[in-house]
Design a protein around this motif. Structure first.
Motif, PDB file in Angstrom:
ATOM      1  N   GLU A   1       0.853  -1.604   0.316  1.00 39.61           N
ATOM      2  CA  GLU A   1       0.156   0.325  -0.226  1.00 39.61           C
ATOM      3  C   GLU A   1       1.051   1.313   0.005  1.00 39.61           C
ATOM      4  O   GLU A   1       1.425   1.149   0.567  1.00 39.61           O
ATOM      5  CB  GLU A   1      -0.636  -0.013   1.200  1.00 39.61           C
ATOM      6  CG  GLU A   1      -2.161  -0.990   1.388  1.00 39.61           C
ATOM      7  CD  GLU A   1      -3.092  -0.410   2.328  1.00 39.61           C
ATOM      8  OE1 GLU A   1      -2.133  -0.664   3.399  1.00 39.61           O
ATOM      9  OE2 GLU A   1      -4.095  -1.054   2.445  1.00 39.61           O
ATOM     10  N   VAL A   2       0.649   2.003  -0.528  1.00 36.13           N
ATOM     11  CA  VAL A   2       1.561   3.438  -0.510  1.00 36.13           C
ATOM     12  C   VAL A   2       0.132   4.997  -0.183  1.00 36.13           C
ATOM     13  O   VAL A   2      -1.117   4.768  -0.303  1.00 36.13           O
ATOM     14  CB  VAL A   2       1.427   3.763  -2.623  1.00 36.13           C
ATOM     15  CG1 VAL A   2       1.863   5.216  -2.269  1.00 36.13           C
ATOM     16  CG2 VAL A   2       2.318   2.492  -3.071  1.00 36.13           C
ATOM     17  N   GLU A   3       0.834   5.619   0.750  1.00 32.72           N
ATOM     18  CA  GLU A   3       0.190   6.605   1.340  1.00 32.72           C
ATOM     19  C   GLU A   3       0.628   7.784   1.070  1.00 32.72           C
ATOM     20  O   GLU A   3       2.350   7.893   1.301  1.00 32.72           O
ATOM     21  CB  GLU A   3       0.102   6.138   2.972  1.00 32.72           C
ATOM     22  CG  GLU A   3      -0.710   6.888   4.064  1.00 32.72           C
ATOM     23  CD  GLU A   3       0.133   7.366   5.298  1.00 32.72           C
ATOM     24  OE1 GLU A   3      -1.255   6.284   5.384  1.00 32.72           O
ATOM     25  OE2 GLU A   3       0.267   7.439   5.722  1.00 32.72           O
ATOM     26  N   PHE A   4       0.287   9.088   0.497  1.00 31.06           N
ATOM     27  CA  PHE A   4       0.488   9.803  -0.151  1.00 31.06           C
ATOM     28  C   PHE A   4      -0.334  10.821   1.095  1.00 31.06           C
ATOM     29  O   PHE A   4      -0.807  10.830   0.589  1.00 31.06           O
ATOM     30  CB  PHE A   4       1.493   9.835  -1.829  1.00 31.06           C
ATOM     31  CG  PHE A   4      -0.280   9.544  -2.373  1.00 31.06           C
ATOM     32  CD1 PHE A   4      -1.016  10.501  -2.838  1.00 31.06           C
ATOM     33  CD2 PHE A   4      -0.492   7.887  -2.989  1.00 31.06           C
ATOM     34  CE1 PHE A   4      -1.985  10.058  -3.416  1.00 31.06           C
ATOM     35  CE2 PHE A   4      -1.531   7.763  -3.380  1.00 31.06           C
ATOM     36  CZ  PHE A   4      -2.114   8.907  -4.275  1.00 31.06           C
ATOM     37  N   GLN A   5       0.252  12.323   0.406  1.00 28.79           N
ATOM     38  CA  GLN A   5      -0.809  13.105   0.689  1.00 28.79           C
ATOM     39  C   GLN A   5      -0.616  13.678  -0.740  1.00 28.79           C
ATOM     40  O   GLN A   5       0.482  14.202  -1.400  1.00 28.79           O
ATOM     41  CB  GLN A   5       0.191  14.123   1.532  1.00 28.79           C
ATOM     42  CG  GLN A   5      -0.609  15.637   1.433  1.00 28.79           C
ATOM     43  CD  GLN A   5      -0.173  16.239   3.198  1.00 28.79           C
ATOM     44  OE1 GLN A   5       1.497  15.762   3.597  1.00 28.79           O
ATOM     45  NE2 GLN A   5      -1.146  16.927   3.853  1.00 28.79           N
TER      46      GLN A   5
END
Length: 117
Positions: free
Chosen positions: A54-58
């Motif tokens: 999973e990739v978490e970004f803003q």
């Protein structure tokens, strides 16, 4: 050599957090993004080709508490980074939205948006 990509890439430079089975395992810096995936610069990390993450970004124009986490698959691996492909429609929408926001802001290179603990 000419590249033949389905989706054009947009340069970006900000931190991402990668999760494996819900546990954060890696921080990296996004190098580019397209509606189909992204490339991030990160140290060798033990992740393998075809592994789900999973990739978490803003998003560039979002507030500090507005983060997005989407599933992706490791499709390319080098000692200096990873290529991740959108795993599903939700991921493709999120990556496409990132590309649109980057174009809208007319900023092809971003400063780091947040720091990880």
């Amino acid at each position: 050599m000419m590249e033949h990509r389905k989706n054009p890439r947009i340069k970006a430079s900000f931190k991402l957090l990668i999760y494996r089975k819900g546990v954060p395992v890696l921080t990296g810096r996004m190098v580019n993004v397209s509606s189909g995936g992204l490339y991030l610069r990160a140290p060798d990390n033990g992740l393998e080709i075809n592994q789900r993450v999973e990739v978490e970004f803003q998003y560039p124009d979002a507030g500090p508490m507005e983060r997005c986490r989407v599933p992706a698959i490791v499709v390319h691996k080098e000692s200096s980074g990873l290529g991740l492909e959108a795993e599903d429609g939700h991921s493709r929408v999120a990556f496409s939205d990132m590309v649109s926001r980057l174009k809208k802001e007319d900023r092809l290179t971003l400063l780091p948006l947040w720091q990880f603990c």
